[in-house]
Design an enzyme around this catalytic site. Sequence first.
Site, PDB file in Angstrom:
ATOM      1  N   LYS A 210      -4.120 -11.168  -7.094  1.00  0.00           N
ATOM      2  CA  LYS A 210      -5.434 -11.481  -6.514  1.00  0.00           C
ATOM      3  C   LYS A 210      -6.502 -10.523  -7.051  1.00  0.00           C
ATOM      4  CE  LYS A 210      -5.712  -8.666  -2.397  1.00  0.00           C
ATOM      5  NZ  LYS A 210      -6.159  -8.420  -1.073  1.00  0.00           N
TER       6      LYS A 210
ATOM      7  N   LYS B 118     -10.633  -5.103  -5.023  1.00  0.00           N
ATOM      8  CA  LYS B 118     -11.623  -4.045  -5.268  1.00  0.00           C
ATOM      9  C   LYS B 118     -10.955  -2.765  -5.746  1.00  0.00           C
ATOM     10  CE  LYS B 118     -11.891  -3.935  -0.266  1.00  0.00           C
ATOM     11  NZ  LYS B 118     -12.570  -4.575   0.802  1.00  0.00           N
TER      12      LYS B 118
ATOM     13  N   LYS C 135       0.826  -1.220   0.000  1.00  0.00           N
ATOM     14  CA  LYS C 135       0.000   0.000   0.000  1.00  0.00           C
ATOM     15  C   LYS C 135       0.850   1.255   0.000  1.00  0.00           C
ATOM     16  CE  LYS C 135      -4.459  -1.467   0.679  1.00  0.00           C
ATOM     17  NZ  LYS C 135      -5.475  -1.896   1.618  1.00  0.00           N
TER      18      LYS C 135
HETATM   19  P1  TYM Z   1     -10.610  -7.029   2.892  1.00  0.00           P
HETATM   20  O1  TYM Z   1     -11.662  -6.014   3.106  1.00  0.00           O
HETATM   21  O2  TYM Z   1      -9.519  -6.722   1.923  1.00  0.00           O
HETATM   22  O3  TYM Z   1     -11.245  -8.403   2.437  1.00  0.00           O
HETATM   23  C1  TYM Z   1     -12.312  -9.016   3.180  1.00  0.00           C
HETATM   24  C2  TYM Z   1     -12.193 -10.536   3.164  1.00  0.00           C
HETATM   25  O4  TYM Z   1     -12.243 -11.045   1.819  1.00  0.00           O
HETATM   26  C3  TYM Z   1     -11.085 -11.826   1.554  1.00  0.00           C
HETATM   27  N1  TYM Z   1     -10.661 -11.609   0.169  1.00  0.00           N
HETATM   28  C4  TYM Z   1     -10.440 -12.588  -0.712  1.00  0.00           C
HETATM   29  N2  TYM Z   1     -10.557 -13.923  -0.612  1.00  0.00           N
HETATM   30  C5  TYM Z   1     -10.256 -14.661  -1.719  1.00  0.00           C
HETATM   31  N3  TYM Z   1      -9.846 -14.112  -2.891  1.00  0.00           N
HETATM   32  C6  TYM Z   1      -9.732 -12.765  -3.033  1.00  0.00           C
HETATM   33  N4  TYM Z   1      -9.350 -12.240  -4.188  1.00  0.00           N
HETATM   34  C7  TYM Z   1     -10.041 -11.936  -1.919  1.00  0.00           C
HETATM   35  N5  TYM Z   1     -10.028 -10.588  -1.708  1.00  0.00           N
HETATM   36  C8  TYM Z   1     -10.427 -10.408  -0.438  1.00  0.00           C
HETATM   37  C9  TYM Z   1     -10.025 -11.317   2.526  1.00  0.00           C
HETATM   38  O5  TYM Z   1      -9.025 -12.272   2.777  1.00  0.00           O
HETATM   39  C10 TYM Z   1     -10.851 -11.029   3.754  1.00  0.00           C
HETATM   40  O6  TYM Z   1     -11.089 -12.204   4.501  1.00  0.00           O
HETATM   41  N6  TYM Z   1      -7.715  -6.462   6.951  1.00  0.00           N
HETATM   42  C11 TYM Z   1      -8.950  -7.030   6.452  1.00  0.00           C
HETATM   43  C12 TYM Z   1     -10.179  -6.531   7.175  1.00  0.00           C
HETATM   44  C13 TYM Z   1     -10.154  -6.741   8.648  1.00  0.00           C
HETATM   45  C14 TYM Z   1     -10.291  -7.967   9.333  1.00  0.00           C
HETATM   46  C15 TYM Z   1     -10.228  -7.650  10.706  1.00  0.00           C
HETATM   47  C16 TYM Z   1     -10.457  -9.276   8.889  1.00  0.00           C
HETATM   48  C17 TYM Z   1     -10.014  -5.759   9.588  1.00  0.00           C
HETATM   49  N7  TYM Z   1     -10.083  -6.329  10.819  1.00  0.00           N
HETATM   50  C18 TYM Z   1     -10.311  -8.650  11.686  1.00  0.00           C
HETATM   51  C19 TYM Z   1     -10.531 -10.267   9.867  1.00  0.00           C
HETATM   52  C20 TYM Z   1     -10.464  -9.963  11.222  1.00  0.00           C
HETATM   53  C21 TYM Z   1      -9.087  -6.672   4.978  1.00  0.00           C
HETATM   54  O7  TYM Z   1      -8.511  -5.743   4.520  1.00  0.00           O
HETATM   55  O8  TYM Z   1      -9.978  -7.470   4.291  1.00  0.00           O
END
Ligand code: TYM
Length: 333
Positions: free
Chosen positions: A198, A201, A116
């Site tokens: 991957k 968004k 990032k």
């Molecule tokens: P975020 O918002 O990027 O993504 C949310 C969830 O979706 C999964 N994910 C994917 N899984 C498979 N293939 C993909 N291309 C893909 N893109 C996203 C992510 O692995 C995630 O499970 N840091 C976290 C948010 C967060 C969080 C937490 C998660 C904040 N606090 C506490 C778990 C526990 C994040 O940025 O996810």
Amino acid sequence: MNKDGKKVIFSGIKPSGDLHIGHFIGALKNWKALQDEYECYYSVVDMHAITVRQDPAQLRKRSLSMIAQYVACGLDPQKNTFFIQSHVPTHAELGWVLDCYTMFGELSRMTQFKDKSAKHADNINAGLFTYPTLMAADILLYQTDLVPVGEDQTQHIEIARDIANRFNGIYGETFTMPQAYTPKVGARIKSLQNPAEKMSKSDENANACVLILDDPDTIMRKFRRAVTDSGSEVRRGEGKDGINNLITIYSAITGLTPEQVEAEFEGKGYGDFKTAVGEQVCSAMRPVQEEYRRLMASKDFLQAIYKEGAQRALSASSRTLRKVYRKVGFVDR
Ligand code: TYM
């Protein structure tokens, strides 16, 4: 574990963009399978979203839309607790304490921070750097046993465990040691345009990413345009990232094993297969989209869900925060 002996689950999604099928396959679909057995907390982590600049009106709209998408994906608001992170102040409060038990060197090694910072070189803010400690607070506040996430989050779960371990080592058993829980198929859905990366968004190429709320024509078009290699057989293999990814998506959506998918498309070409993947995704998204539209028309219902969720989350997380404050030597309120 909670007070009734049920194991606890926590997970979250940032409202920094629209949800795509990577979120559906890597996260939401699996959350649904857990709702009967576990006590589940799912947050819309808006405080994490602002580590990158957001348009305020968009952020507000997306946060609400995300609660509706959680429910539309089959998560029952009676069985799960949904809340918006900024509504529950214990997250920021524990986040600060944990900042003081997290090392600069550990945070510097986080791949997400490096990625990032490279992408947003004009805004390498302190929040981006300490993102993992806030995420550790999210998880540890609920005495979480399992954290269902995609593969990209495993490093963040590891650091949450390290922080918990360090704190427990100094002050005695305070936090439950959380574990990542990644799906067997679909833990990393790839971009349709660059299958080495991957699905994300924040991808600038709209064709790379299939959104949960895309209409059927758009879904079909994106799959037909998906990048594949020069081969023709629907079979997984080294260096065949595009077809591997499409087989994973088909397999995750239909519940067939990748071997069964290969057998089903024996003798068929990439074109037929891309159409079939698109059709499966359309039919999986249709009921989700119908339910989503119904929910978005009843804002009061959505508001009741996140308000009640915030109360439950505050009550559960305050128990942990009180314990932590006492242990570090803060005077009782
Ligand atoms: P975020 O918002 O990027 O993504 C949310 C969830 O979706 C999964 N994910 C994917 N899984 C498979 N293939 C993909 N291309 C893909 N893109 C996203 C992510 O692995 C995630 O499970 N840091 C976290 C948010 C967060 C969080 C937490 C998660 C904040 N606090 C506490 C778990 C526990 C994040 O940025 O996810």
